[in-house]
Write an enzyme that holds these catalytic residues in place. Structure first.
Site, PDB file in Angstrom:
ATOM      1  N   ASP A  73       0.517  -1.415   0.243  1.00  0.00           N
ATOM      2  CA  ASP A  73      -0.453   0.124   0.041  1.00  0.00           C
ATOM      3  C   ASP A  73       0.863   1.385   0.455  1.00  0.00           C
ATOM      4  O   ASP A  73       2.099   1.233   0.399  1.00  0.00           O
ATOM      5  CB  ASP A  73      -0.933   0.061   1.553  1.00  0.00           C
ATOM      6  N   ASN A 142      -7.271  -2.948  14.351  1.00  0.00           N
ATOM      7  CA  ASN A 142      -8.325  -3.004  13.902  1.00  0.00           C
ATOM      8  C   ASN A 142      -8.549  -3.880  13.079  1.00  0.00           C
ATOM      9  O   ASN A 142      -9.402  -3.882  12.540  1.00  0.00           O
ATOM     10  CB  ASN A 142      -9.638  -1.330  13.721  1.00  0.00           C
ATOM     11  N   HIS A 144      -6.666  -4.751  10.217  1.00  0.00           N
ATOM     12  CA  HIS A 144      -6.410  -4.307   8.884  1.00  0.00           C
ATOM     13  C   HIS A 144      -5.650  -4.950   8.042  1.00  0.00           C
ATOM     14  O   HIS A 144      -4.205  -4.609   9.110  1.00  0.00           O
ATOM     15  CB  HIS A 144      -6.710  -2.824   8.725  1.00  0.00           C
ATOM     16  N   GLU A 149      -9.621  -1.339   5.916  1.00  0.00           N
ATOM     17  CA  GLU A 149     -10.023  -1.846   6.980  1.00  0.00           C
ATOM     18  C   GLU A 149     -11.339  -2.277   7.635  1.00  0.00           C
ATOM     19  O   GLU A 149     -12.376  -2.347   6.396  1.00  0.00           O
ATOM     20  CB  GLU A 149     -10.195   0.210   6.865  1.00  0.00           C
TER      21      GLU A 149
HETATM   22  C1  GLP Z   1      -0.022   0.626   8.250  1.00  0.00           C
HETATM   23  C2  GLP Z   1       0.380  -0.630   6.844  1.00  0.00           C
HETATM   24  C3  GLP Z   1      -0.157  -2.047   7.584  1.00  0.00           C
HETATM   25  C4  GLP Z   1       0.238  -2.316   8.872  1.00  0.00           C
HETATM   26  C5  GLP Z   1      -0.064  -1.564   9.986  1.00  0.00           C
HETATM   27  C6  GLP Z   1       0.937  -1.796  10.764  1.00  0.00           C
HETATM   28  O1  GLP Z   1      -1.681   0.780   8.294  1.00  0.00           O
HETATM   29  N1  GLP Z   1      -0.778  -0.131   6.166  1.00  0.00           N
HETATM   30  O2  GLP Z   1       0.003  -2.867   6.295  1.00  0.00           O
HETATM   31  O3  GLP Z   1       0.068  -3.874   8.623  1.00  0.00           O
HETATM   32  O4  GLP Z   1      -0.114  -0.511  10.225  1.00  0.00           O
HETATM   33  O5  GLP Z   1       1.032  -1.298  12.275  1.00  0.00           O
HETATM   34  P1  GLP Z   1       2.667  -1.644  12.997  1.00  0.00           P
HETATM   35  O6  GLP Z   1       3.543  -2.611  12.627  1.00  0.00           O
HETATM   36  O7  GLP Z   1       3.336  -0.027  13.431  1.00  0.00           O
HETATM   37  O8  GLP Z   1       1.280  -1.134  13.774  1.00  0.00           O
END
Ligand code: GLP
Length: 255
Positions: A73, A142, A144, A149
């Site tokens: 993404d 959450n 995702h 989402e």
């Molecule tokens: C972002 C990315 C996700 C990732 C998430 C978790 O939102 N788009 O792909 O899994 O962050 O982030 P963290 O590892 O900082 O908790």
């Protein structure tokens, strides 16, 4: 009756051990298939994994130069050169260390005038590369995956998405903690794009992920927890530390 294949759960005592194990798993996959197509996430969680993977490459355990990558993404509305872009994140934490040429790294471009065309281009690029062999995922607090989402519906293919407030908050660190600077929209692989990978590894560490990890393993499949759709895939590994495993009944560290 056909055998029911469940996600394989791997519990490590801490995040460092989980990162080392995942790095070894990916490096071994590249040793077997040097032109592996690798799907990659951003976030705080994979930083240790990228560090360990780079260290294995630097020590000559495997060669990264034949690999093709696709990131999950990207923020919409900022250019690839922006210091907070996911592309820059990947260059900092992995690509610059392993010397992977930009021609072998694929990103959604956040500064396009036609986001829908960009999403279609990405789907075609993945198909042209022969599909993703190993998709690494993180998970949002959450539930995702990518930027898919929770909500009443999910999108199958790469698409434009409006981020939820909690997702923007957890991404604010990339923008020096300035929530107002975090874009409201992003482009993300869709659920089918992710589920078409030949194998998937989800990495989750820390207490804030515990409830989602437990629900994705044993709850039903629901659009309110996008990661629960991983139950539809037959080759999923869930790599967690003890904190992220703490809500799974009976989970013990096996490593
Ligand atoms: C972002 C990315 C996700 C990732 C998430 C978790 O939102 N788009 O792909 O899994 O962050 O982030 P963290 O590892 O900082 O908790």
């Amino acid at each position: 009756m056909s055998e029911i294949v469940k996600a394989r759960l791997h519990v490590y005592p801490n995040g460092g051990a989980a990162a080392r194990a995942l790095a070894r798993h990916v490096a071994d996959a590249i040793r077997v298939k040097p032109d592996l197509v690798l799907g990659l996430p951003t976030g705080r969680t994979p930083v240790g994994f990228y560090h360990e993977l780079s260290a294995l490459a630097e020590r000559g355990y495997f060669e990264f130069r034949g690999v093709t990558t696709f990131n999950l993404d990207e923020f919409l509305g900022i250019p690839p050169s922006h210091p907070s872009s996911y592309r820059r994140f990947m260059e900092t934490h992995l690509f610059s260390r392993v010397g992977l040429p930009a021609s072998q790294t694929n990103f959604l471009a956040g500064d396009v005038t036609d986001p829908e065309a960009e999403c279609e281009r990405y789907e075609r690029a993945i198909a042209r590369a022969g599909g993703i062999d190993v998709q690494i995922l993180g998970i949002g607090t959450n539930g995702h995956i990518g930027f898919n989402e929770p909500g009443p519906i999910l999108q199958a293919r790469t698409h434009r998405v409006t981020m939820r407030p909690e997702t923007r908050r957890s991404n604010a660190a990339l923008f020096d903690g300035n929530l107002g600077a975090v874009p409201r929209e992003a482009l993300s692989m869709g659920m089918a794009t992710i589920l078409q990978a030949r194998s998937i590894v989800l990495l989750a560490t820390g207490q804030t992920k515990a409830s989602c990890v437990a629900r994705l393993l044993s709850g039903g499949i629901t659009t309110e927890l996008p990661a629960s759709f991983l139950q539809l895939h037959s080759a999923v590994d869930i790599v967690v530390d003890a904190a992220a495993a703490s809500a799974i009944p009976g989970a013990v560290s096996e490593h």
